[in-house]
Write an enzyme that holds these catalytic residues in place. Structure first.
Site, short mmCIF file in Angstrom:
data_model
loop_
_atom_site.label_atom_id
_atom_site.label_comp_id
_atom_site.label_asym_id
_atom_site.label_seq_id
_atom_site.Cartn_x
_atom_site.Cartn_y
_atom_site.Cartn_z
N PHE A 140 -0.75 1.45 2.43
CA PHE A 140 -1.09 2.62 1.60
C PHE A 140 -2.57 2.54 1.26
O PHE A 140 -3.01 1.62 0.58
CB PHE A 140 -0.27 2.68 0.30
CG PHE A 140 -0.62 3.93 -0.48
CD1 PHE A 140 -0.03 5.13 -0.18
CD2 PHE A 140 -1.60 3.89 -1.47
CE1 PHE A 140 -0.40 6.31 -0.86
CE2 PHE A 140 -1.97 5.06 -2.15
CZ PHE A 140 -1.36 6.26 -1.85
N ASP A 225 -8.67 -3.68 1.20
CA ASP A 225 -8.45 -2.67 0.17
C ASP A 225 -7.86 -3.38 -1.05
O ASP A 225 -6.68 -3.72 -1.08
CB ASP A 225 -7.49 -1.60 0.71
CG ASP A 225 -7.18 -0.51 -0.32
OD1 ASP A 225 -7.49 -0.72 -1.51
OD2 ASP A 225 -6.61 0.52 0.07
N LYS A 254 -9.39 2.20 -9.16
CA LYS A 254 -8.42 2.03 -10.24
C LYS A 254 -9.00 1.34 -11.49
O LYS A 254 -9.69 1.99 -12.25
CB LYS A 254 -7.16 1.34 -9.70
CG LYS A 254 -6.45 2.23 -8.67
CD LYS A 254 -4.97 1.98 -8.50
CE LYS A 254 -4.33 3.15 -7.79
NZ LYS A 254 -3.81 2.85 -6.46
C1 LIG Z 1 -4.07 3.77 -5.32
C2 LIG Z 1 -4.51 3.18 -4.04
C3 LIG Z 1 -5.38 3.87 -3.18
C4 LIG Z 1 -5.83 5.30 -3.43
O1 LIG Z 1 -6.54 5.46 -4.61
P1 LIG Z 1 -6.68 6.94 -5.23
O2 LIG Z 1 -7.60 6.74 -6.41
O3 LIG Z 1 -5.31 7.38 -5.63
O4 LIG Z 1 -7.27 7.80 -4.17
C5 LIG Z 1 -5.80 3.23 -2.02
N1 LIG Z 1 -5.38 1.99 -1.73
C6 LIG Z 1 -4.55 1.31 -2.53
C7 LIG Z 1 -4.15 -0.08 -2.15
C8 LIG Z 1 -4.07 1.88 -3.70
O5 LIG Z 1 -3.20 1.21 -4.47
#
Ligand SMILES: *Cc1c(COP(=O)(O)O)cnc(C)c1O
Length: 400
Positions: A140, A225, A254
């Site tokens: 994700f 990520d 985040k």
């Molecule tokens: C939440 C998340 C995203 C996307 O972030 P947004 O601010 O919602 O665009 C990408 N990668 C990971 C691992 C995430 O948990």
């Protein structure tokens, strides 16, 4: 307005791209939130780890209000006095030479993908437009068309093609699969250190170390990520530190703003991030003084309040206690730091009904995929509060 009136308005006038629990929050403080009817809940989701510092942290709040009264947006057509300090403090904290600020996590992932492609053409001399990025199944990384192009989740992508080419998905947790997928045109491997949205999927030990080694040997960038796992969530500043490696590129978001304002960033070396020339990438709001001031305060709270150490200690405690719950519904309890997944057996009837029952007892958690309940409270949580949560969670896990 009360809960049911507000829900009716939302359902009538808002797009239905979410399926939230029916709790309408009007106030948050620390690990607690309050709904419009005055009920109090423990937040065990932390907005998918955006609230590592807790709700409405007073230090971040005052940075926000103070900066909001001075200058909020300059655009990058001009310079502002917050961004340089944000760059410097982020570099001092993370050890990366440079960063590039964006807003949402998905934008930072897009930025990293553009960076990897440019590096592939300029540094690795991959023939133009042949660059490939290897990703993991179950990933994700956000919701843009390019990102969902390599999602393996039918619901995220099925009706949204045509897709962006140039991505190759391999099974998560299998370093041989990555080695086998690399070609002369591979620019980068993009991975989550733990797959959060996929259900807190932990790769086998040494996975990241092996992948890092393969990347070095094959002249491929390792992009991690850490939007969900980073900034203390797993008991280290970054989850990759559990394996003693240093990736080429790290993506954060985040908790970078403590939940006040969207701030994300791509971290890397001068050699790599320095490849972007003026005009090649940008964002009107990226690097704005309000976001920079908020992020500076949010990072300072993580350090000053020892949130990383607390995530490590409280995470171990929470995971151990959850593992002791001897319910026939539980298939596995796993996680690292305060990113914990309780996987239920298929016969348990899905995680959703357990999350609804937890809500009735004052604990907010969200199912991820069918059968996993994720517990990821703010990193400021203490042992007494975890014990309180366990007194609510345990009976729910034994319900019929
Ligand atoms: C939440 C998340 C995203 C996307 O972030 P947004 O601010 O919602 O665009 C990408 N990668 C990971 C691992 C995430 O948990």
């Amino acid at each position: 307005m009360n809960t049911s009136e507000l829900i009716a308005l939302e359902e009538r006038y808002g797009a239905h791209n979410y399926h939230p629990l029916d709790v309408v929050i009007s106030r948050g403080e620390g690990v607690w939130v309050y709904d419009v009817d005055g009920n109090k809940y423990l937040d065990c989701l932390s907005a998918y780890s955006a609230l590592n510092q807790g709700h409405v942290h007073p230090k971040i709040l005052s940075a926000l209000t103070e900066q909001a009264g001075k200058a909020t947006l300059t655009s990058r057509a001009f310079r502002n006095d917050q961004l340089p300090l944000f760059y410097k403090e982020l570099s001092d904290l993370t050890g990366f030479e440079m960063s590039l600020p964006m807003n949402s996590g998905a934008e930072a992932v897009e930025t990293a993908m553009k960076l990897a492609r440019k590096w592939g053409y300029v540094e690795k001399h991959i023939p133009r437009y042949k660059a490939e990025i290897i990703v993991a199944e179950g990933n994700f990384h956000g919701r843009t068309i390019s990102i969902i192009s390599y999602s393996s989740e039918p619901g995220y992508k099925n009706d949204f093609g045509p897709f962006t080419p140039g991505f190759i998905a391999v099974p998560y947790g299998d370093s041989r699969a990555i080695a086998n997928a690399i070609t002369p045109n591979t620019a980068a491997i993009l991975l989550e250190p733990i797959q959060g949205e996929s259900g807190v999927i932990m790769p086998p030990p040494n996975y990241l170390r092996e992948v890092s080694e393969i990347c070095k040997q094959q002249d491929v960038l390792l992009i991690l990520d850490e939007i969900q796992t980073g900034l203390g969530r797993t008991g280290k500043l970054f989850a990759y530190q559990h394996e003693g490696i240093i990736p080429d590129v790290v993506i954060i978001g985040k908790a970078l703003s403590g939940g006040f304002y969207p701030v994300s960033a791509v971290l890397s070396s001068e050699k790599i991030l320095g490849l972007f020339n003026p005009g090649e990438h940008g964002s009107t709001f990226g690097g704005n003084p309000l976001g920079a001031a908020v992020a500076r305060a949010a990072l300072k709270v993580i350090v000053d309040e020892n949130l990383i150490e607390n995530a490590d200690k409280m995470g171990d405690y929470f995971l151990d206690r959850l593992s002791e719950i001897n319910s026939p519904h539980i298939k596995e309890v796993r996680g690292r730091g305060l990113l914990i997944g309780v996987e239920l057996r298929p016969q348990a009837g899905g995680a959703r009904r357990f999350c609804e029952a937890l809500m009735q007892r004052g604990v907010l958690a969200k199912e991820t995929h069918e059968n996993v309940i994720r517990f990821a409270p703010p990193l400021i949580i203490d042992k007494e509060t975890i014990d309180w949560a366990l007194s609510r969670i345990t009976p729910v896990l034994f319900m019929d």
